[in-house]
Write an enzyme that holds these catalytic residues in place. Structure first.
Site, PDB file in Angstrom:
ATOM      1  N   GLU A 413       0.918  -1.672   0.100  1.00  0.00           N
ATOM      2  CA  GLU A 413      -0.045  -0.140   0.155  1.00  0.00           C
ATOM      3  C   GLU A 413       0.704   0.955  -0.340  1.00  0.00           C
ATOM      4  OE1 GLU A 413      -2.612  -0.230   3.015  1.00  0.00           O
ATOM      5  OE2 GLU A 413      -4.206  -1.995   2.321  1.00  0.00           O
ATOM      6  N   GLU A 519      -4.324  -9.580  -0.174  1.00  0.00           N
ATOM      7  CA  GLU A 519      -4.643  -8.804   1.963  1.00  0.00           C
ATOM      8  C   GLU A 519      -6.703  -8.650   1.247  1.00  0.00           C
ATOM      9  OE1 GLU A 519      -2.563  -5.940   4.206  1.00  0.00           O
ATOM     10  OE2 GLU A 519      -3.813  -5.547   4.950  1.00  0.00           O
TER      11      GLU A 519
END
Length: 828
Positions: A413, A519
Site C-alpha cells: 500500500e 490482503e
C-alpha cells in the site's frame, strides 16, 4: 588435468573422514548487559539480559507514549547493550564476524570502541567482520551496541525495540564463503531427475594459494550424499569470485505443503586435504507457477494459496523472536488448513522462514511498507533513498534459498501508487484509514511513465537480477490501471488489497497477468463477545473518516462486523473459492497483533483482526476455515449458553463432512439447518432457557458428530493445560499453559474475570502472561493476570538444567491451589 586428478583424490579421501571444523558458529545471545540511555540519571542502570530482547514489551501501556496506540501504546527510547568475550589462541590468523538477524532500530555496533557498522532499518539482517578490531588472543574484548528507537511514531503497528533477533559469533579461515554466500536453484525438475545449480561466492581475503578447491555435496532429507562435485579455485587476493556448479539428483523427493522434504547443500573449501571452511544451505526441490486463468500450481498440481498475513510480534513476548513461539503460531494455522503466509510488511526473522520450510508453508516475502513517501512521521521513508538498494539486496540474498518463498513483494500500500501530496499530512490513526480509501486525482493512463512507476521498475529490477526464479508483486490498494506500480509493467503478478468488487476486472485490465488477493477481509472479532442479530452485518466505523467508540470496546465474534474497506470472513473466502483465476488469498490477519486497534483507539492497544487472539486462543471463525480448508472433522457450536431468561439468542455451527445439523435444547429438537453456497454455517434463532444446547451433525442420515454447550454456574476451579509437558533445557524452549475458569461441573465460565496469581518451582521461569483482551493494560511481564472471558495464559521459559517444574495457580475466588507438573530435559 592435474586439478581433475586432485579432485578425484579429495573425493575419495574426504568420503571417509572430515578433517577440521573449518568454521565455528557460536550462539552469541547469552550474558549481555542492557541499559536504557538518555535517562535523567548520569549512570545507566545496567541489567543482565539474554537475547533476543525487546525492551518495549517490558514497559507500561500509556496512550501518551510517542508510538501512540497505533504502535501498541508502549515506550520506545534509546538503549545500550554490551558484552565481553575472549578468544582462544587457536583463532590466530582466523577471521571473525558478528551476524545479526535484526535490531530495531538505527543500530551501531562497536567493538573495543571501533565502529563496526551502522544499520538504520530494524528488519534487516547483516554481518560485520570485526577481525581488525579484536584484541590479541586471551585478552578481553567488548562489544557495545547502541539502539535508537526514540523517534516515534515510526510504524503503524508495534515494532518492539532492541536486539530482538538472534546474534551469532562466526570464526572462519582466511578464505571463506561469505554471509548469504550461496544461491541454489533447480532449473529442471522431473520425476526421474532434478538439476540443481549452486552458485557459490568465495572471499579469498589475502590468499593467493593455488591449492584451494570447492567441494559441493548434496544431502537428501535423510542426510545421505546423493551428488557431489569438486572444482579447483583460482584465487586473486582481495577479489571475491563466484563459481557455478550443476549437479543432478536422481528421483528427487519434492518439497510440498504436505511433504516438505528438505535437501542440504554442504559447501566445503579445501586446502590440500584439510577443510578450511564449510557452509550449509537448506533448499527444496519443487516446481511452481502462477497462471492468469487457473491460479497457482505446485509440482504441476493446482493449489489455492490459503494464506494469512502475520506481523512479527509474538503477543506477550513482544517482538523478541522465539522459535517455539513462532512454531506454535504456525502449527495452529496449519491445523486450521492454512498453507501460506504473507510476512506483513517487512522481512521476517530468518528462523521464521526456516520453520515455514520445515512445516510446509508457501510464503509471500515482503520487503517494505513505505518507500519515499511517509505514512508516519519517522518511518523508513527517512532512510529509504540512502538505504533501499542495500536493504532490498540483502533481503533477497538472505531469503532466496528458502523453498517456502514463492513470491516477492516489494511494497505494501505504498503511497507512490498515486501522485497525492496529502499523504504526508496525516497522523497515525488517519493514515491506517486513508490507505484503504483515498486515491490520487490522477486517473488517466499516461504514455510517459511517472517517477513512481520508474521507481517500481528499479525495485523490481533489483529483485529479478538477484533471483529471476520467483515472481514479483506488491500489495496494492489502488486497483485501477492508473496505479503507478501497475503502469511500470514489471510486476509479474497483480495483487489487490481488498477491493473485492474489482476482482472481476483483473482479466480485463491486466490480460495475461496472474492475480492474488494479497490482503483480504479485515473482519473484526473479540473472542467470546457476541452482538445480535447475527445476520445483520455491521460496518464499523460507518465511514472511514468517522470515529467509533463503545463502552465495552469489543467487536462481535459472529463474523458480522468488519471495517468499511473489508468484508466478513465468509464473504471474502467465497469470492476466492468461486473464482478459478484467483491464485489465493492472504487474510488480514492470522493472529491479533500489538498496535493498530481498529476500529477503536485508546484504551484499545492491540488489533481485533485476528482469527486467533493475541494470547493464542482461537476465535469461533477459526472453525469456519477448518471446516472449509481441511478434512479434519469439525462441528463447532457457539456462542456460550449464559444469557438472561427470555433473551433471543442466535446459535451458529461450523461443520463439515456432514449434510445437516440438528439443534436440541434440553433434549427438544429445534430443527435442522444446513450450510448454503453463500452461508457457511448452520443457523438457529432460539429463545434462551438455562440448560444444554446440543448440535448433532448427520452424514447420509447417520449421526456423525455431536457437540454441546451448557449453562455455566459460578467459578469453582481452574484447569491448567500445557501445549507441551516436556521442554528442552536449552534456555529458549517455552510452554504455553492455558488457564480456564470452570464451574463445579467442569464448564467454562464465559464471563469469568478472576485475577489469577502464578508461582513456578523448578528450572523454569514465568516469561509472560496474557489473556487476549485488546484493552487490558496489565503488564505482560508479571506473575498474575485477570481472566478474560474465562481464560488467561502463562508462558514458561525452560532453564538450562533438567528437572521437574511445577506451575501453581491461585485466586481469591478459590480456597484451593491448582498445579500443573512439567519437565525439562537436556538437549542431546
Amino acid at each position: 588435468m592435474k586439478h581433475i586428478y586432485t579432485c578425484m583424490v579429495l573425493l575419495l579421501v574426504l568420503a571417509s573422514c572430515n578433517r577440521g571444523p573449518g568454521r565455528e558458529i557460536f550462539d552469541f545471545n547469552r550474558d549481555w548487559e542492557f541499559a536504557l540511555s538518555g535517562q535523567s540519571s548520569e549512570r545507566p542502570d545496567w541489567q543482565k539480559v539474554n537475547l533476543p530482547h525487546d525492551w518495549s514489551i517490558e514497559g507500561t501501556f500509556d496512550k501518551d507514549h510517542p508510538a501512540t496506540p497505533g504502535g501498541g501504546a508502549l515506550p520506545g527510547g534509546k538503549g545500550i547493550y554490551r558484552k565481553t568475550f575472549t578468544l582462544n589462541a587457536d583463532t590466530e590468523g582466523k577471521r571473525v564476524f558478528l551476524e545479526f538477524d535484526g535490531i530495531y532500530r538505527d543500530s551501531r555496533v562497536y567493538v573495543n570502541g571501533n565502529l563496526a557498522g551502522h544499520r538504520p532499518c530494524g528488519y534487516s539482517s547483516f554481518s560485520y567482520e570485526i577481525t581488525s578490531f579484536l584484541n590479541p588472543a586471551g585478552k578481553e574484548n567488548t562489544v557495545e551496541i547502541t539502539v535508537d528507537n526514540s523517534l516515534q511514531p515510526n510504524s503503524r503497528w508495534y515494532t518492539g525495540s532492541g536486539i530482538y533477533r538472534d546474534v551469532r559469533l562466526v570464526i572462519t579461515s582466511a578464505v571463506l564463503i561469505p554471509y548469504s554466500g550461496t544461491y541454489v536453484t533447480t532449473p529442471e525438475v522431473t520425476g526421474r531427475q532434478a538439476s540443481v545449480q549452486i552458485n557459490t561466492r568465495i572471499d579469498p581475503g589475502s590468499c593467493n594459494d593455488d591449492n584451494i578447491y570447492l567441494l559441493t555435496k548434496i544431502l537428501d532429507p535423510a542426510g545421505k550424499t546423493v551428488a557431489e562435485q569438486c572444482t579447483h579455485l583460482e584465487l586473486d587476493a582481495g577479489k571475491e569470485i563466484s563459481l557455478t556448479q550443476r549437479l543432478n539428483v536422481k528421483k528427487p523427493e519434492l518439497w510440498d505443503v504436505e511433504t516438505p522434504n528438505l535437501y542440504t547443500v554442504k559447501s566445503l573449501l579445501l586446502q590440500g586435504f584439510s577443510i578450511i571452511d564449510h557452509y550449509k544451505t537448506t533448499f527444496g526441490i519443487r516446481t511452481f507457477r502462477f497462471t492468469a486463468d487457473s491460479g497457482f500450481f505446485l509440482n504441476q498440481r493446482p493449489v489455492k494459496l490459503l494464506g494469512v498475513c502475520l506481523h512479527h510480534d509474538l503477543g506477550a513476548l513482544g517482538a523478541a523472536f522465539n522459535r517455539r513461539a513462532a512454531e506454535r503460531q504456525l502449527q495452529m494455522l496449519k491445523d486450521m488448513g492454512c498453507n501460506a503466509i504473507r510476512t506483513s510488511h517487512n522481512p521476517p526473522a530468518p528462523g521464521f522462514l526456516d520453520l515455514c520450510d520445515r512445516m510446509g508453508f508457501l510464503v509471500m516475502d515482503e520487503s517494505f511498507d513505505v518507500w519515499r513517501q511517509q505514512k508516519t512521521p519517522y518511518d523508513y521513508a527517512m532512510f529509504f533513498e540512502k538505504w533501499y538498494e542495500r536493504d532490498l539486496t540483502d533481503f533477497i540474498l538472505r531469503d532466496r534459498n528458502h523453498p517456502s518463498v514463492v513470491l516477492w513483494s516489494i511494497g505494501n500500500e505504498v503511497l507512490e501508487q498515486w501522485n497525492n501530496p496529502v499523504a504526508d499530512t496525516l497522523d497515525t490513526q488517519q493514515v491506517n484509514l486513508f490507505l484503504n480509501f483515498l486515491a490520487g486525482e490522477d486517473t488517466t493512463v499516461s504514455e510517459e511513465l511517472p517517477f513512481n512507476a520508474l521507481l517500481t521498475r528499479k525495485l523490481a529490477g533489483i529483485v529479478k537480477e538477484l533471483d529471476p526464479t520467483r515472481p514479483v508483486t506488491a500489495g496494492c490498494n489502488e486497483p485501477g490501471p492508473y496505479n503507478n506500480l501497475f503502469k511500470a509493467g514489471t510486476l509479474d503478478i497483480i495483487g489487490f488489497n481488498y477491493h473485492e468488487n474489482d476482482y472481476g476486472n483483473v482479466p480485463v485490465h491486466y490480460p495475461g497477468k496472474p492475480f492474488v488477493a494479497t490482503e483480504t477481509t479485515s473482519s473484526l472479532h473479540t473472542r467470546g463477545f457476541y452482538q445480535m442479530p447475527s445476520d445483520s452485518v455491521r460496518q464499523e466505523p460507518k465511514k472511514w473518516w468517522m470515529t467509533y467508540q463503545t463502552p465495552h470496546h469489543m467487536c462481535s465474534a459472529y463474523d458480522n462486523m468488519h471495517t468499511p474497506w473489508g468484508n466478513t470472513h465468509e464473504g471474502a473466502w467465497i469470492q476466492v473459492r468461486d473464482n478459478l483465476f484467483i491464485s489465493g488469498m492472504f487474510i488480514w490477519t492470522g493472529f491479533d497483533y500489538l498496535g493498530e486497534p481498529t476500529p477503536y483507539w485508546w484504551p484499545a492497544r492491540s488489533s481485533y483482526f485476528g482469527i486467533i487472539d493475541l494470547a493464542g486462543f482461537v476465535k469461533d471463525v477459526y472453525y469456519m476455515y477448518q471446516s472449509e480448508w481441511t478434512d479434519t472433522p469439525v462441528l463447532h457450536l457457539f456462542p456460550h449458553w449464559n444469557w438472561s431468561k427470555g433473551d433471543t439468542v442466535d446459535l451458529w455451527a461450523y461443520y463439515n463432512r456432514a449434510d445437516s445439523v440438528e439443534l436440541f435444547l434440553n433434549g427438544r429438537s429445534l430443527g435442522v439447518s444446513t450450510k448454503t453456497p453463500d452461508r457457511l454455517h448452520a443457523f438457529w434463532r432460539v429463545v434462551y432457557e438455562p440448560g444444554t444446547v446440543m448440535a448433532v451433525s448427520y452424514s447420509e442420515g447417520k449421526e456423525f458428530m455431536r457437540r454441546s454447550v451448557t449453562t455455566a454456574g459460578e467459578p469453582a476451579s481452574l484447569l491448567l493445560t500445557a501445549d507441551r509437558n516436556v521442554l528442552d533445557a536449552d534456555g529458549y524452549d517455552l510452554a504455553f499453559i492455558t488457564v480456564t475458569v470452570m464451574d463445579a461441573e467442569g464448564n467454562l465460565v464465559p464471563y469469568a474475570a478472576e485475577t489469577i496469581r502464578f508461582e513456578v518451582e523448578g528450572p523454569a521461569v514465568i516469561e509472560a502472561v496474557d489473556n487476549g483482551s485488546p484493552i487490558s493494560h496489565e503488564p505482560f511481564k508479571a506473575t498474575e493476570r485477570k481472566a478474560f472471558h474465562g481464560k488467561c495464559l502463562v508462558i514458561l521459559r525452560a532453564g538450562t538444567e533438567p528437572g521437574k517444574v511445577t506451575l501453581k495457580a491461585t485466586s481469591e475466588s478459590f480456597a484451593q491451589e491448582f498445579a500443573l507438573d512439567l519437565e525439562t530435559r537436556l538437549v542431546e
